[in-house]
Design a protein around this motif. Structure first.
Motif, short mmCIF file in Angstrom:
data_model
loop_
_atom_site.label_atom_id
_atom_site.label_comp_id
_atom_site.label_asym_id
_atom_site.label_seq_id
_atom_site.Cartn_x
_atom_site.Cartn_y
_atom_site.Cartn_z
N PRO A 128 0.82 -1.21 0.00
CA PRO A 128 0.00 0.00 0.00
C PRO A 128 0.86 1.26 0.00
O PRO A 128 1.80 1.37 0.77
CB PRO A 128 -0.82 -0.11 1.30
N CYS A 129 0.52 2.17 -0.90
CA CYS A 129 1.24 3.44 -0.99
C CYS A 129 0.41 4.41 -1.81
O CYS A 129 -0.03 4.06 -2.91
CB CYS A 129 2.61 3.24 -1.63
N VAL A 130 0.19 5.60 -1.28
CA VAL A 130 -0.53 6.65 -2.01
C VAL A 130 0.37 7.87 -2.13
O VAL A 130 0.93 8.35 -1.14
CB VAL A 130 -1.84 7.03 -1.29
N PHE A 131 0.53 8.33 -3.37
CA PHE A 131 1.29 9.55 -3.67
C PHE A 131 0.28 10.68 -3.81
O PHE A 131 -0.63 10.62 -4.63
CB PHE A 131 2.06 9.35 -4.98
N LEU A 132 0.43 11.71 -2.99
CA LEU A 132 -0.53 12.82 -2.96
C LEU A 132 0.22 14.11 -3.21
O LEU A 132 1.13 14.47 -2.45
CB LEU A 132 -1.23 12.87 -1.60
N ARG A 133 -0.13 14.81 -4.28
CA ARG A 133 0.53 16.08 -4.55
C ARG A 133 -0.43 17.24 -4.35
O ARG A 133 -1.66 17.09 -4.44
CB ARG A 133 1.12 16.11 -5.95
N LEU A 134 0.15 18.41 -4.07
CA LEU A 134 -0.63 19.63 -3.89
C LEU A 134 -0.63 20.43 -5.18
O LEU A 134 0.44 20.67 -5.77
CB LEU A 134 -0.05 20.48 -2.76
N LEU A 135 -1.79 20.84 -5.61
CA LEU A 135 -1.94 21.59 -6.85
C LEU A 135 -1.09 22.86 -6.82
O LEU A 135 -1.15 23.65 -5.88
CB LEU A 135 -3.42 21.95 -7.06
N ARG A 136 -0.26 23.04 -7.85
CA ARG A 136 0.57 24.23 -8.07
C ARG A 136 1.58 24.49 -6.95
O ARG A 136 2.08 25.61 -6.82
CB ARG A 136 -0.31 25.48 -8.25
#
Length: 339
Positions: A17-25
């Motif tokens: 299990p692994c989730v990559f979460l990025r922040l817009l801009r």
């Protein structure tokens, strides 16, 4: 609506299990668990500022070495959060390598071990060969372990036979630009709009009826725009304000009543819940023995917590020939058919 959080599940439901979460801009990203991360491109690992580890079993933590390899020359620090043994585990990872050639490297690693009401801290600096430096503990209030203008991260301790941490990340409110009003007012799209959003996040609170209320009643903020200087509240007509998004992450939890009650309360109202569904309900005795949730329990949690979207991760390999059984049981439980 442009969302602040953009996620990608790195492996399939039978992988780590692994989730990559990025922040817009924001050129910034997070990892929720850091097991097998070979599918994440090097340039995206470079954006990771924070890692949120549920626990340090190998399938949730082995990729930490790969992150260090990628960010070793980076100026920005790397923060790692996890259960009460997290500092010792990070220290152990770093001690496994020889660091005689990194004295001029800028990287700092900050490790945070989460207990019920304290954050224990330590720092590891490349210029000091990543020797451990203990820091003063921080207190935790309302389960908040990270508080920034754009978002906050909460954590609770659960049990997997060992302490594990569940996380949620949420923004208090979301700001979109009303492009029609922007055009009608003669403003141009540009970086100043990002700065405007940050100023509002820093200085205002969201009230569903009153919309934006200043945190400081005497606040009188001036904003530089392409058309000159404006009071910040004169620019509110350019914005669309809505309730913020909430994303929760729960992995490797014993299916006890105590854990389930805590999870339901913690993830309540999530737009997205990432949750394990390791066993089928027919194998619930095995689930209790191995300290994992069943598909039926995952569906029940989503229903009782009024979760909008449930994303299933971490299914036992024993179901790899017929994974649809897991998803069917989740949906039957979530709809209330299977109780």
């Amino acid at each position: 609506m442009a969302r602040l959080f953009h996620y990608r599940v790195i492996n399939n439901a039978f992988g780590d299990p692994c989730v990559f979460l990025r922040l817009l801009r924001e050129r910034r990203a997070f990892l929720f668990d850091v097991g097998d991360i070979r599918k994440i491109p090097f340039n995206e690992i470079l954006k990771v500022s924070d890692i949120f580890v549920t626990h340090t079993h190998i399938d949730h933590f082995i990729g930490f070495d790969q992150v260090i390899r990628a960010v070793l020359r980076r100026q920005e620090p790397l923060r790692v959060f996890g259960p009460k043994n997290l500092i010792e585990c990070v220290h152990g990872k770093l001690k496994g390598y020889t660091w005689n050639l990194v004295a001029d490297y800028p990287l700092q690693i900050e490790a945070y071990a989460i207990t019920e009401n304290r954050l224990k801290r330590a720092k590891f600096v490349a210029s000091n060969s990543f020797k451990i430096e203990k820091l003063k503990d921080l207190s935790i209030k309302d389960n908040i372990i990270v508080q920034e203008p754009l978002f906050k991260v909460k954590a609770i301790e659960l049990s997997h036979g060992i302490p594990v941490i569940a996380y949620s990340i949420e923004e208090d409110f979301h700001i979109n630009i009303n492009k029609v009003e922007l055009q009608n007012s003669g403003f141009q799209i540009g970086p100043w709009l990002g700065e405007l959003k940050k100023l509002i996040k820093q200085n205002y609170e969201y009230e569903p009826i009153k919309m934006l209320e200043p945190k400081n009643k005497s606040s009188n903020i001036i904003v530089e725009t392409p058309k000159g200087k404006f009071k910040i509240e004169e620019l509110f007509s350019l914005l669309k304000i809505t309730k913020g998004e909430k994303i929760s992450y729960v992995m490797d939890v014993s299916p006890t009543e105590e854990n389930i009650e805590k999870i339901v309360e913690f993830v309540k109202g999530s737009n997205i819940l990432f949750c394990e569904a390791y066993f089928l309900n027919k194998d619930k005795d095995r689930a209790l023995e191995r300290n994992h949730l069943t598909a039926a329990v995952a569906g029940t949690i989503a229903r009782e917590a009024k979760v909008e979207e449930l994303v299933i991760l971490h299914i036992s390999p024993k179901y790899i020939e017929n994974p649809q059984e897991i998803y069917k049981e989740v949906e039957l439980s979530r709809s209330g058919v299977l109780l």
